[in-house]
Design an enzyme around this catalytic site. Structure first.
Site, PDB file in Angstrom:
ATOM      1  N   ASN A 129       0.851  -1.197   0.000  1.00  0.00           N
ATOM      2  CA  ASN A 129       0.000   0.000   0.000  1.00  0.00           C
ATOM      3  C   ASN A 129       0.887   1.247   0.000  1.00  0.00           C
ATOM      4  O   ASN A 129       2.108   1.149  -0.018  1.00  0.00           O
ATOM      5  CB  ASN A 129      -0.949  -0.026   1.204  1.00  0.00           C
ATOM      6  CG  ASN A 129      -0.183  -0.096   2.498  1.00  0.00           C
ATOM      7  OD1 ASN A 129       0.552   0.818   2.856  1.00  0.00           O
ATOM      8  ND2 ASN A 129      -0.330  -1.207   3.221  1.00  0.00           N
ATOM      9  N   ASP A 174      -4.322  -6.143   5.086  1.00  0.00           N
ATOM     10  CA  ASP A 174      -5.415  -6.903   5.707  1.00  0.00           C
ATOM     11  C   ASP A 174      -5.487  -8.319   5.136  1.00  0.00           C
ATOM     12  O   ASP A 174      -6.003  -9.223   5.781  1.00  0.00           O
ATOM     13  CB  ASP A 174      -6.754  -6.200   5.452  1.00  0.00           C
ATOM     14  CG  ASP A 174      -6.802  -4.867   6.178  1.00  0.00           C
ATOM     15  OD1 ASP A 174      -6.353  -4.821   7.335  1.00  0.00           O
ATOM     16  OD2 ASP A 174      -7.256  -3.872   5.583  1.00  0.00           O
ATOM     17  N   PHE A 196      -4.422   3.559  14.635  1.00  0.00           N
ATOM     18  CA  PHE A 196      -4.724   4.605  13.661  1.00  0.00           C
ATOM     19  C   PHE A 196      -5.882   4.131  12.798  1.00  0.00           C
ATOM     20  O   PHE A 196      -6.058   2.923  12.603  1.00  0.00           O
ATOM     21  CB  PHE A 196      -3.505   4.873  12.771  1.00  0.00           C
ATOM     22  CG  PHE A 196      -2.495   5.800  13.401  1.00  0.00           C
ATOM     23  CD1 PHE A 196      -1.750   5.386  14.502  1.00  0.00           C
ATOM     24  CD2 PHE A 196      -2.303   7.071  12.903  1.00  0.00           C
ATOM     25  CE1 PHE A 196      -0.827   6.237  15.102  1.00  0.00           C
ATOM     26  CE2 PHE A 196      -1.377   7.942  13.484  1.00  0.00           C
ATOM     27  CZ  PHE A 196      -0.645   7.521  14.583  1.00  0.00           C
ATOM     28  N   LYS A 228     -13.774   1.339  15.086  1.00  0.00           N
ATOM     29  CA  LYS A 228     -12.475   0.654  15.258  1.00  0.00           C
ATOM     30  C   LYS A 228     -12.045   0.655  16.718  1.00  0.00           C
ATOM     31  O   LYS A 228     -11.496  -0.328  17.220  1.00  0.00           O
ATOM     32  CB  LYS A 228     -11.400   1.311  14.397  1.00  0.00           C
ATOM     33  CG  LYS A 228     -11.408   0.773  12.990  1.00  0.00           C
ATOM     34  CD  LYS A 228     -10.399   1.376  12.051  1.00  0.00           C
ATOM     35  CE  LYS A 228     -10.758   0.913  10.645  1.00  0.00           C
ATOM     36  NZ  LYS A 228     -10.065   1.583   9.595  1.00  0.00           N
TER      37      LYS A 228
END
Ligand code: CTP
Length: 424
Positions: free
Chosen positions: A224, A293, A338, A352
């Site tokens: 990413n 992920d 984060f 989250k």
């Protein structure tokens, strides 16, 4: 006189700290005199090191008369020491370069040591804060080389008191004017207070940073856009505040921050293994990494050939959620995550916070041009069970400072809440 020895305290040395002021050759050199006075008024003992060009702007007699120490201008004529760059850098509790020219910034970034100032700067011990107040023509400041050097130095933990916009000595108007004297003095005092108060002293802090790379085959991977800058800024700031910092980093092109132990990893599985093995000795964990992920379920052991193998359909499996794993076993430790979001920022961040079970989420809107991956600023909100604090856009180093202020507060609340007798 021995080869290397502690330098004597100055006649005016008060209760304060030792500051080494390195002055370079720019028109703003005269402001270094005011900086020296400001530091002395705050109780600091100041010694001065001049480049040859600085001396053309302000004579050594001015600095010597004020600081009441011999001023160092070259290696071979300093009356107090045979090895002045070693003794001066060891003497200092903080080192300040003002005004820093483009040339001296470039030498600092490259590790060049070819005069009294740059040789001394190269010898500064890792734990000693180095602050730089740059001043130069706007075109020199904006030059890609100077901006690259700025990024390199910031990544290494050097604190910049950034130049401001205004009328420059050459008549140009733009960014490049030395920051106000008060601001420079305050920055040094703040760092010295941190170094001494060390509100994270004695604590162990684990930080994750950067992306992870998930192998498809030996040459291809999934990753990413994370640059690692946020995690590195957090690690640098925690180290500055006295913490014993372990930074578990995915592949990035950033230099290790001063005083930080870096563990390099590649994949999400490597990161999970490094983090879970380090966590038992930690007081705080801050998960700033953009962990993949999903990872290819069956990475190939050879380079896949597009003509006859299935590169268009890669089966993925979910990776371990490191943040959730740490949160589940955190006990009294503080765990921070984060949330990088492109939409429904606060709603996603709150979700989250709950499902990962951490103490604080730093919510970051990565759809903005002034926030998120690759840029040097962020616009974040701090989300806890108690509520949301929305911050303005600020440099990542400032986000790191604000974040650690909140971590320190949570730690203090925990200590207060602990039944007496349990406190250390
Ligand atoms: N994180 C983690 N391990 C993972 C995935 C994420 O530790 N396998 C952590 C990140 O370091 C970050 C937080 O979880 O602190 C949130 O990461 P983010 O990518 O925003 O959220 P995800 O959990 O991946 O959820 P989604 O991608 O659906 O937003």
């Amino acid at each position: 006189m021995s080869a290397s020895q502690p330098l004597a305290a100055g006649a005016d040395a008060g209760h304060g700290h030792n500051v080494l002021l390195c002055v370079c050759g720019g028109i703003a050199a005269y402001k270094a005199v005011e900086v020296l006075r400001g530091l002395q008024k705050a109780g600091c003992d100041v010694r001065v090191c001049l480049t040859a060009d600085a001396e053309r702007f302000v004579g050594r007699a001015t600095f010597e008369g004020l600081c009441k120490h011999p001023v160092a201008t070259d290696e071979y004529t300093f009356p107090e020491s045979f090895i002045p760059h070693i003794d001066l850098s060891a003497w200092a509790d903080a080192v300040l370069v003002v005004p820093a020219t483009g040339n001296v910034m470039a030498k600092m970034a490259a590790g060049i040591a070819d005069d009294m100032v740059t040789t001394t700067l190269l010898a500064v011990p890792e734990q000693t804060p180095v602050l730089v107040a740059a001043a130069m023509n706007v075109r020199m400041w904006k030059n890609a080389a100077t901006q690259q050097n700025l990024r390199t130095l910031v990544a290494r933990g050097v604190e910049f008191v950034m130049p401001v916009e205004g009328m420059l000595a050459c008549g140009d108007v733009g960014e490049g004017k030395l920051a106000p004297v008060d601001e420079i003095v305050d920055a040094v005092l703040r760092r010295l207070e941190c170094a001494v108060a060390g509100d994270l002293a004695g604590l162990s802090v684990l930080v994750t940073a950067g992306p992870t790379q998930e192998a498809i085959d030996p040459v291809r991977y999934i990753a990413n856009r994370s640059s690692g800058k946020m995690g590195y800024a957090v690690a640098a700031e925690a180290a500055r505040r006295g913490a014993n910092v372990t930074l578990v980093s995915g592949p990035v092109s950033l230099a290790a921050p001063r005083g930080v132990r870096v563990v390099q990893v590649v994949s999400a599985a490597d990161m999970a293994a490094a983090v879970t093995s380090a966590f038992p000795g930690m007081d705080v964990a801050i998960c700033a990494a953009a962990v993949a992920d999903y990872t290819p379920a069956h990475p190939a052991d050879h380079k896949l050939k597009k003509a006859h193998e299935h590169i268009d359909c890669i089966q993925l499996r979910e990776t371990q959620d490191i943040l959730a794993t740490l949160s589940a076993q955190k006990g009294d430790r503080v765990v921070v995550g984060f949330a990088a979001e492109t939409n429904d920022l606060l709603q996603n961040a709150r979700a989250k916070l709950v499902h990962k079970g951490c103490d604080l989420i730093v919510a970051n809107d990565v759809s903005r041009s002034d926030s998120g991956f690759g840029v040097d600023t962020d616009r974040v909100s701090f989300v806890t069970a108690a509520g949301v604090e929305k911050m303005d856009t600020m440099p990542k180093a400032d986000v790191a400072r604000e974040l650690l202020d909140r971590v320190v507060r949570i730690l203090a609340q925990r200590r207060e809440a602990a039944p007496s007798g349990e406190e250390e």
